[in-house]
Enzyme design. Structure first.
Site, PDB file in Angstrom:
ATOM      1  N   GLU A 171       1.630  -3.387   0.111  1.00 47.67           N
ATOM      2  CA  GLU A 171       0.290  -3.458   0.699  1.00 47.67           C
ATOM      3  C   GLU A 171      -0.719  -3.780  -0.400  1.00 47.67           C
ATOM      4  O   GLU A 171      -0.563  -3.378  -1.541  1.00 47.67           O
ATOM      5  CB  GLU A 171      -0.045  -2.151   1.412  1.00 47.67           C
ATOM      6  CG  GLU A 171       0.105  -0.875   0.588  1.00 47.67           C
ATOM      7  CD  GLU A 171      -1.105  -0.547  -0.265  1.00 47.67           C
ATOM      8  OE1 GLU A 171      -2.164  -1.151  -0.030  1.00 47.67           O
ATOM      9  OE2 GLU A 171      -0.981   0.297  -1.162  1.00 47.67           O
ATOM     10  N   LYS A 226       2.908  -6.138  -6.930  1.00 42.25           N
ATOM     11  CA  LYS A 226       2.004  -5.070  -6.509  1.00 42.25           C
ATOM     12  C   LYS A 226       1.507  -4.283  -7.722  1.00 42.25           C
ATOM     13  O   LYS A 226       0.301  -4.048  -7.868  1.00 42.25           O
ATOM     14  CB  LYS A 226       2.733  -4.144  -5.539  1.00 42.25           C
ATOM     15  CG  LYS A 226       2.016  -2.845  -5.232  1.00 42.25           C
ATOM     16  CD  LYS A 226       0.677  -3.060  -4.563  1.00 42.25           C
ATOM     17  CE  LYS A 226       0.049  -1.722  -4.175  1.00 42.25           C
ATOM     18  NZ  LYS A 226      -1.271  -1.889  -3.584  1.00 42.25           N
ATOM     19  N   CYS A 282      -3.555   4.492  -6.042  1.00 37.79           N
ATOM     20  CA  CYS A 282      -2.691   3.446  -6.601  1.00 37.79           C
ATOM     21  C   CYS A 282      -2.939   3.097  -8.064  1.00 37.79           C
ATOM     22  O   CYS A 282      -1.991   2.961  -8.824  1.00 37.79           O
ATOM     23  CB  CYS A 282      -2.803   2.177  -5.758  1.00 37.79           C
ATOM     24  SG  CYS A 282      -1.988   2.298  -4.154  1.00 37.79           S
TER      25      CYS A 282
END
Length: 463
Positions: A171, A226, A282
């Site tokens: 994501e 990512k 994150c």
């Protein structure tokens, strides 16, 4: 060719799983989407008739959930039946940084990924596409594949043999804008080795995402992309905050510097806003993961480079707390300080790694009495993050900025909520003890109005 996807199960009803599956269900009404989680309270919140009580606050999320919940979007604690019925299973569970053992403080704790993979291996029926949605270290797919491969083959008592394909689909959501990010993404990244499985997932996203934005890579490139994207974004934040400190010492203005360098097409203007540092689930976790991986492969200079990004972020937060103490005559013991904002950014109730946590802890350590206001973060979450209850910890939560500033020596703005841009300083300043300070760590306050109201002001990066 793989048949069209008819049923999706997502393991994990958190900040990624819930919004992502809600948008998929909204845009793909022909697909039944079930989000499962063992946290019964969280699932109950997702199913609450009052959409304002959803466990994740994101602008627009309530409307998306309201359109499709009960139609083709379901939230349940019944994990095994949902896996058994699914053509595709997303793994969207938490992968926190390890706190002990090998790699503690840097490596990701993959216990929930492993547990989820084992549950899929045990409960899946027929052919199942398993999609890594959690942010994972490079080559985690090897672990998932090994667990699933051990379960492949004939099923006791007959039935279609089990088989699996593993994909990486990280994501790239920014909290606070997750719904528009999902509905109009810059790119959708799908990594894998099974072309039929890749195209099956591409077919889901292709219901609303243009094909040129759906990127196909190998598994390892997808996993590393990512981590790299978050590392680059965080690096820009640490870089501009380092320049902000220099601006304060030299008389320059970081906003003017950021604008000047941002007009260079090679640099661009995004993520050049000085502030109290990055937070969220994150950035720090992914950079530390990158540091660990580089060290594991003997790339120690590379590891040190990325570690410096995290170190600078922590330094900026400690620096702001020290600056507050310095401006308040070198001591804040017994002094009331109003903290406006506790979420790590505006338009979310997420406090993970929020800059406010470290800054508040530093001020509490100095003996300050904190009055904390945030429009979306409850007191219980603040207590958990600060590691002490309000009644015993030297702080308390208040319901408004007006209540926060009463009798305060200073106001510290730590989250860029829109309402903080419109604060009536002529009304607030008289409630404070003079001389009073405004510390604007987010560059959102009307400094002219604050000065006119009699406040002394500091803004990050303003010399």
């Amino acid at each position: 060719m793989t048949a069209p996807i008819r049923s999706i199960c997502c393991i994990g009803a958190g900040y990624v799983g819930g919004p992502t599956m809600a948008v998929i269900a909204d845009r793909c009404p022909q697909i039944q989407v079930t989000v499962v989680d063992l946290n019964a309270a969280r699932i109950a919140a997702w199913n609450d008739a009052d959409l304002s009580k959803l466990p994740v606050y994101e602008p627009g999320l309530d409307a998306v959930v309201g359109r499709c919940r009960g139609r083709n979007l379901h939230f349940s604690t019944e994990v095994e039946p949902a896996i058994a019925a699914a053509d595709m299973v997303f793994l969207s569970v938490n992968t926190p940084t390890k706190t002990k053992g090998v790699g503690a403080g840097q490596a990701s704790d993959l216990r929930w990924i492993e547990a989820s993979a084992r549950q899929v291996a045990a409960c899946a029926q027929g052919h199942t596409i398993v999609v890594e949605k959690s942010t994972l270290p490079v080559r985690t797919a090897e672990t998932v594949k090994a667990i699933l491969s051990a379960a492949q083959g004939d099923v006791p008592g007959g039935g279609e043999p089990k088989s699996f394909a593993v994909l990486s689909n990280p994501e790239f959501l920014a909290e606070g804008t997750a719904i528009p990010d999902l509905e109009n993404p810059d790119r959708v990244l799908i990594g894998g080795e099974d072309s039929d499985a890749i195209e099956a997932l591409a077919g889901v996203y292709g219901q609303w995402v243009p094909q040129e934005r759906i990127l196909r890579t190998n598994l390892w490139s997808s996993e590393l992309s990512k981590l790299t994207a978050n590392a680059f974004l965080a690096q820009r934040i640490s870089s501009i905050n380092s320049i902000a400190a220099l601006c304060e010492s030299t008389g320059a203005d970081v906003q003017e510097v950021a604008h000047a360098i941002g007009t260079d097409s090679r640099i661009g203007s995004k993520f050049l806003k000085a502030g109290p540092g990055f937070g969220g689930s994150c950035f720090q976790k992914d950079i530390l993961n990158l540091v660990y991986l580089c060290g594991h492969y003997g790339l120690h200079e590379v590891a040190a480079y990325w570690q410096s990004v995290v170190d600078l972020n922590a330094w900026q937060q400690h620096r702001i707390a020290r600056l507050v103490v310095q401006k308040l005559f070198g001591t804040v013991t017994g002094k009331r300080i109003a903290i406006l904002g506790f979420a790590f950014k505006a338009d979310t109730n997420d406090t993970r790694e929020a800059p406010a946590i470290r800054i508040c802890q530093d001020l509490l350590e100095e003996g300050a009495q904190l009055a904390i206001h945030d429009p979306k973060v409850p007191e219980a979450q603040m207590a958990s993050d600060l590691g002490c209850p309000a009644e015993a910890g030297g702080w308390h939560a208040v319901a408004s900025p007006q209540l926060a500033v009463g009798g305060a020596d200073a106001v510290v703005i730590l989250t860029e909520w829109q309402s903080f841009r419109e604060l009536p300083w002529m009304e607030l300043a008289p409630l404070m003890r003079r001389p009073a300070w405004l510390f604007d760590a987010r560059s959102v306050a009307d400094l002219t109005a604050a000065r006119a109201a009699g406040l002394q002001v500091w803004r990050v990066g303003m010399g």
